[in-house]
Design an enzyme around this catalytic site. Sequence first.
Site, PDB file in Angstrom:
ATOM      1  N   HIS A  17       0.810  -1.138  -0.103  1.00  0.00           N
ATOM      2  CA  HIS A  17       0.087  -0.008  -0.052  1.00  0.00           C
ATOM      3  C   HIS A  17       0.859   1.199  -0.009  1.00  0.00           C
ATOM      4  O   HIS A  17       0.501   2.220  -0.678  1.00  0.00           O
ATOM      5  CB  HIS A  17      -0.870  -0.076   1.360  1.00  0.00           C
ATOM      6  CG  HIS A  17      -1.941  -0.997   1.516  1.00  0.00           C
ATOM      7  ND1 HIS A  17      -2.065  -1.558   2.721  1.00  0.00           N
ATOM      8  CD2 HIS A  17      -2.839  -1.400   0.520  1.00  0.00           C
ATOM      9  CE1 HIS A  17      -2.934  -2.590   2.608  1.00  0.00           C
ATOM     10  NE2 HIS A  17      -3.708  -2.542   1.460  1.00  0.00           N
ATOM     11  N   LYS A  41     -15.936  -8.112   7.427  1.00  0.00           N
ATOM     12  CA  LYS A  41     -15.509  -8.942   8.334  1.00  0.00           C
ATOM     13  C   LYS A  41     -15.019  -7.862   9.714  1.00  0.00           C
ATOM     14  O   LYS A  41     -14.657  -6.665   9.119  1.00  0.00           O
ATOM     15  CB  LYS A  41     -14.205 -10.083   8.166  1.00  0.00           C
ATOM     16  CG  LYS A  41     -14.698 -11.117   7.492  1.00  0.00           C
ATOM     17  CD  LYS A  41     -13.392 -11.965   7.264  1.00  0.00           C
ATOM     18  CE  LYS A  41     -12.518 -11.457   6.409  1.00  0.00           C
ATOM     19  NZ  LYS A  41     -11.275 -12.305   6.105  1.00  0.00           N
ATOM     20  N   ARG A  92      -1.547  -6.074  -7.858  1.00  0.00           N
ATOM     21  CA  ARG A  92      -0.439  -6.935  -7.586  1.00  0.00           C
ATOM     22  C   ARG A  92      -0.095  -7.797  -8.729  1.00  0.00           C
ATOM     23  O   ARG A  92       0.979  -8.537  -8.882  1.00  0.00           O
ATOM     24  CB  ARG A  92      -0.970  -7.836  -6.421  1.00  0.00           C
ATOM     25  CG  ARG A  92      -0.855  -7.366  -5.045  1.00  0.00           C
ATOM     26  CD  ARG A  92      -1.476  -7.962  -4.080  1.00  0.00           C
ATOM     27  NE  ARG A  92      -2.761  -7.825  -4.084  1.00  0.00           N
ATOM     28  CZ  ARG A  92      -3.743  -7.812  -3.018  1.00  0.00           C
ATOM     29  NH1 ARG A  92      -3.264  -8.215  -1.842  1.00  0.00           N
ATOM     30  NH2 ARG A  92      -4.870  -7.433  -3.186  1.00  0.00           N
TER      31      ARG A  92
HETATM   32  N1  COD Z   1       0.615  -4.047  -4.233  1.00  0.00           N
HETATM   33  C1  COD Z   1      -0.026  -2.998  -4.557  1.00  0.00           C
HETATM   34  N2  COD Z   1      -1.192  -2.531  -4.404  1.00  0.00           N
HETATM   35  C2  COD Z   1      -1.799  -3.277  -3.377  1.00  0.00           C
HETATM   36  C3  COD Z   1      -1.169  -4.305  -2.807  1.00  0.00           C
HETATM   37  C4  COD Z   1       0.014  -4.766  -3.094  1.00  0.00           C
HETATM   38  N3  COD Z   1       0.645  -5.884  -2.440  1.00  0.00           N
HETATM   39  N4  COD Z   1      -2.175  -4.770  -1.802  1.00  0.00           N
HETATM   40  C5  COD Z   1      -3.234  -3.990  -1.952  1.00  0.00           C
HETATM   41  N5  COD Z   1      -3.040  -2.917  -2.893  1.00  0.00           N
HETATM   42  C6  COD Z   1      -4.054  -1.949  -3.394  1.00  0.00           C
HETATM   43  C7  COD Z   1      -5.153  -2.516  -4.206  1.00  0.00           C
HETATM   44  O1  COD Z   1      -5.305  -1.428  -5.051  1.00  0.00           O
HETATM   45  C8  COD Z   1      -6.455  -2.340  -3.183  1.00  0.00           C
HETATM   46  O2  COD Z   1      -7.437  -1.862  -3.797  1.00  0.00           O
HETATM   47  C9  COD Z   1      -5.774  -1.126  -2.361  1.00  0.00           C
HETATM   48  O3  COD Z   1      -4.633  -1.284  -2.213  1.00  0.00           O
HETATM   49  C10 COD Z   1      -6.426  -1.164  -0.795  1.00  0.00           C
HETATM   50  O4  COD Z   1      -6.395  -2.491  -0.414  1.00  0.00           O
HETATM   51  P1  COD Z   1      -7.138  -2.996   0.848  1.00  0.00           P
HETATM   52  O5  COD Z   1      -7.010  -4.581   0.797  1.00  0.00           O
HETATM   53  O6  COD Z   1      -6.939  -2.477   2.140  1.00  0.00           O
HETATM   54  O7  COD Z   1      -8.517  -2.678   0.587  1.00  0.00           O
HETATM   55  P2  COD Z   1     -10.056  -3.335   0.296  1.00  0.00           P
HETATM   56  O8  COD Z   1      -9.963  -4.241  -1.230  1.00  0.00           O
HETATM   57  O9  COD Z   1     -10.631  -4.010   1.333  1.00  0.00           O
HETATM   58  O10 COD Z   1     -10.813  -2.097  -0.128  1.00  0.00           O
HETATM   59  C11 COD Z   1     -11.989  -1.834  -0.870  1.00  0.00           C
HETATM   60  C12 COD Z   1     -12.373  -0.492  -0.830  1.00  0.00           C
HETATM   61  C13 COD Z   1     -12.731   0.093   0.407  1.00  0.00           C
HETATM   62  C14 COD Z   1     -11.618   0.285  -1.816  1.00  0.00           C
HETATM   63  C15 COD Z   1     -14.013  -0.566  -1.619  1.00  0.00           C
HETATM   64  O11 COD Z   1     -14.685  -1.525  -1.154  1.00  0.00           O
HETATM   65  C16 COD Z   1     -14.696   0.812  -1.684  1.00  0.00           C
HETATM   66  O12 COD Z   1     -14.249   1.307  -2.697  1.00  0.00           O
HETATM   67  N6  COD Z   1     -15.598   0.900  -0.818  1.00  0.00           N
HETATM   68  C17 COD Z   1     -16.342   2.084  -0.982  1.00  0.00           C
HETATM   69  C18 COD Z   1     -17.947   2.021  -0.933  1.00  0.00           C
HETATM   70  C19 COD Z   1     -18.283   1.986  -2.558  1.00  0.00           C
HETATM   71  O13 COD Z   1     -18.051   2.855  -3.054  1.00  0.00           O
HETATM   72  N7  COD Z   1     -18.532   0.600  -2.934  1.00  0.00           N
HETATM   73  C20 COD Z   1     -18.914   0.554  -4.378  1.00  0.00           C
HETATM   74  C21 COD Z   1     -17.451   0.320  -5.293  1.00  0.00           C
HETATM   75  S1  COD Z   1     -17.892   0.295  -6.878  1.00  0.00           S
END
Ligand code: COD
Length: 159
Positions: A17, A41, A92
């Site tokens: 991130h 969760k 990723r």
């Molecule tokens: N390397 C590079 N990038 C990474 C890596 C890695 N190893 N791991 C994660 N990422 C990036 C990805 O782009 C990911 O999307 C982002 O980091 C955040 O990762 P997470 O796991 O913390 O986040 P998620 O997937 O749980 O987040 C989901 C959101 C909050 C982005 C999504 O649910 C959302 O947009 N919610 C808002 C409500 C909404 O509008 N929903 C409709 C969407 S169409």
Amino acid sequence: MQSAVCPGSFDPLHNGHVEVIARAANLFDEVIVAVSANMHKKPLFSLEDRIEMAQETFSYLRGITVRPLQPGILLTDFCKEVGASAVVKGLRGTQDLPYEMSMATMNRHLSGLETVFLPGDGRYSHLSSTLVKEVRSLGGDVAEFIPRSVHKRLRETAG
Ligand code: COD
């Protein structure tokens, strides 16, 4: 001024991130890290803790602010509220593409909001918050995968 939003659950923030968000800050005048409250969760860390860890991590970089993404709020509405013209997401690898493409296309249809994809750095392509938590819970050393502020809190949380 061009602003972008980097959204996520960040439970917890890891170096994959951080690397993508730091690169987004080189492309945009302002980057808003939106920490999502709305998780399916039960999170390991509270929203407040996740925000604080992100604030501590990015305090040394210019142009990055951290805000909560409250439950029940569409990302497109949040972006409108903060004046952001784009969302930045890290990929990723090809496994992330189908899900991320659906969200990007939905957001563009909802409000014209564009998504910019950055290829994640290969050093972190194996990282996910879920894996970091699992390895840590089984006694593995995750220090090299997470920012210092996260490591400190993981130690406090998990003993
Ligand atoms: N390397 C590079 N990038 C990474 C890596 C890695 N190893 N791991 C994660 N990422 C990036 C990805 O782009 C990911 O999307 C982002 O980091 C955040 O990762 P997470 O796991 O913390 O986040 P998620 O997937 O749980 O987040 C989901 C959101 C909050 C982005 C999504 O649910 C959302 O947009 N919610 C808002 C409500 C909404 O509008 N929903 C409709 C969407 S169409």
